[in-house]
Design an enzyme around this catalytic site. Structure first.
Site, PDB file in Angstrom:
ATOM      1  N   GLN A  51       3.319  -1.143   8.328  1.00  0.00           N
ATOM      2  CA  GLN A  51       3.163  -0.936   6.993  1.00  0.00           C
ATOM      3  C   GLN A  51       3.469   0.764   6.972  1.00  0.00           C
ATOM      4  O   GLN A  51       4.096   1.001   5.985  1.00  0.00           O
ATOM      5  CB  GLN A  51       2.214  -0.455   6.339  1.00  0.00           C
ATOM      6  CG  GLN A  51       1.292  -1.455   6.256  1.00  0.00           C
ATOM      7  CD  GLN A  51       0.288  -1.950   5.420  1.00  0.00           C
ATOM      8  OE1 GLN A  51      -1.990  -1.115   6.275  1.00  0.00           O
ATOM      9  NE2 GLN A  51      -0.635  -1.577   4.412  1.00  0.00           N
ATOM     10  N   CYS A  95      -3.928  -3.314  -1.083  1.00  0.00           N
ATOM     11  CA  CYS A  95      -3.161  -3.332   0.823  1.00  0.00           C
ATOM     12  C   CYS A  95      -2.711  -2.551   0.137  1.00  0.00           C
ATOM     13  O   CYS A  95      -2.304  -1.881  -0.901  1.00  0.00           O
ATOM     14  CB  CYS A  95      -2.426  -4.609   0.684  1.00  0.00           C
ATOM     15  SG  CYS A  95      -1.362  -4.138   2.262  1.00  0.00           S
ATOM     16  N   HIS A 137      -7.443  -8.178   7.837  1.00  0.00           N
ATOM     17  CA  HIS A 137      -6.383  -8.434   6.859  1.00  0.00           C
ATOM     18  C   HIS A 137      -5.160  -6.981   7.645  1.00  0.00           C
ATOM     19  O   HIS A 137      -4.581  -7.992   7.599  1.00  0.00           O
ATOM     20  CB  HIS A 137      -7.693  -6.993   5.983  1.00  0.00           C
ATOM     21  CG  HIS A 137      -6.218  -6.438   4.505  1.00  0.00           C
ATOM     22  ND1 HIS A 137      -5.523  -6.821   3.644  1.00  0.00           N
ATOM     23  CD2 HIS A 137      -5.388  -5.687   4.894  1.00  0.00           C
ATOM     24  CE1 HIS A 137      -5.393  -6.701   2.830  1.00  0.00           C
ATOM     25  NE2 HIS A 137      -4.774  -5.923   3.736  1.00  0.00           N
TER      26      HIS A 137
END
Ligand SMILES: [Zn+2]
Length: 173
Positions: A51, A95, A137
């Site tokens: 990310q 998210c 996740h």
């Protein structure tokens, strides 16, 4: 420590399978610290290295939510799910790479995870509740999987279009 910028979906770097971390180094420990700071700042309860554009198997999380409770920052290198319960749990997930979009996802209610901690020790723990959902996740991120990949295609496309619009708006600012 430094804040890192978080990639927004869609981005090819969020769809890659990340590489294992062979050995710990001060640089990797610093990266974990930066990720925790970035996660708390967002604010969020989990963040995976891809990310922030780094294709390494590293996640951080802290699902302590009660006001005034002691934080529990965890940094997991090479996390692996060893066992999952048959019992499922549904949580409304979000998210940091898909801001302000939430949807219900069903996952195993309990998972046993093995990882290497920041001191290089092997750790193993069984998580339930929000922790179980969050750790699954985040591990998904290391395999290029996002929570919207569990949704029906139409819903996923709708969210993706919203994110494309958001990215265009941010690029203009
Ligand atoms: Zn995420």
């Amino acid at each position: 420590m430094a804040l890192r910028s978080i990639l927004i979906h869609p981005d090819p770097r969020l769809k890659k399978v990340c590489d294992p971390v062979p050995d710990l180094s001060d640089e990797l420990r610093g990266l974990a610290d930066d990720m925790l700071q970035t996660m708390y700042d967002a604010p969020g309860i989990g963040l995976a290295a891809p990310q922030i554009g780094i294709a390494k198997r590293l996640i951080v999380l802290d699902c302590v939510k009660e006001e005034g409770a002691e934080p529990r920052p965890l940094a997991m290198f090479n996390p692996e799910v060893l066992a999952s319960s048959d019992e499922k749990n549904v949580y409304e997930e979000g998210c940091l790479s898909i801001p302000e979009q939430y949807a219900e996802v069903e996952r195993p209610a309990e998972v046993t995870v093995r990882w290497m901690d920041r001191d290089g020790n092997e750790r193993e723990e069984t998580f339930d509740g929000l922790w179980a959902t969050c750790v699954q996740h985040e591990i998904d991120h290391l395999n290029g999987v996002l929570f919207i990949d569990y949704l029906k295609p139409l819903k996923r496309q709708l969210i993706t279009r919203k994110m494309q619009k958001l990215k265009r708006e941010r690029a203009r600012d």
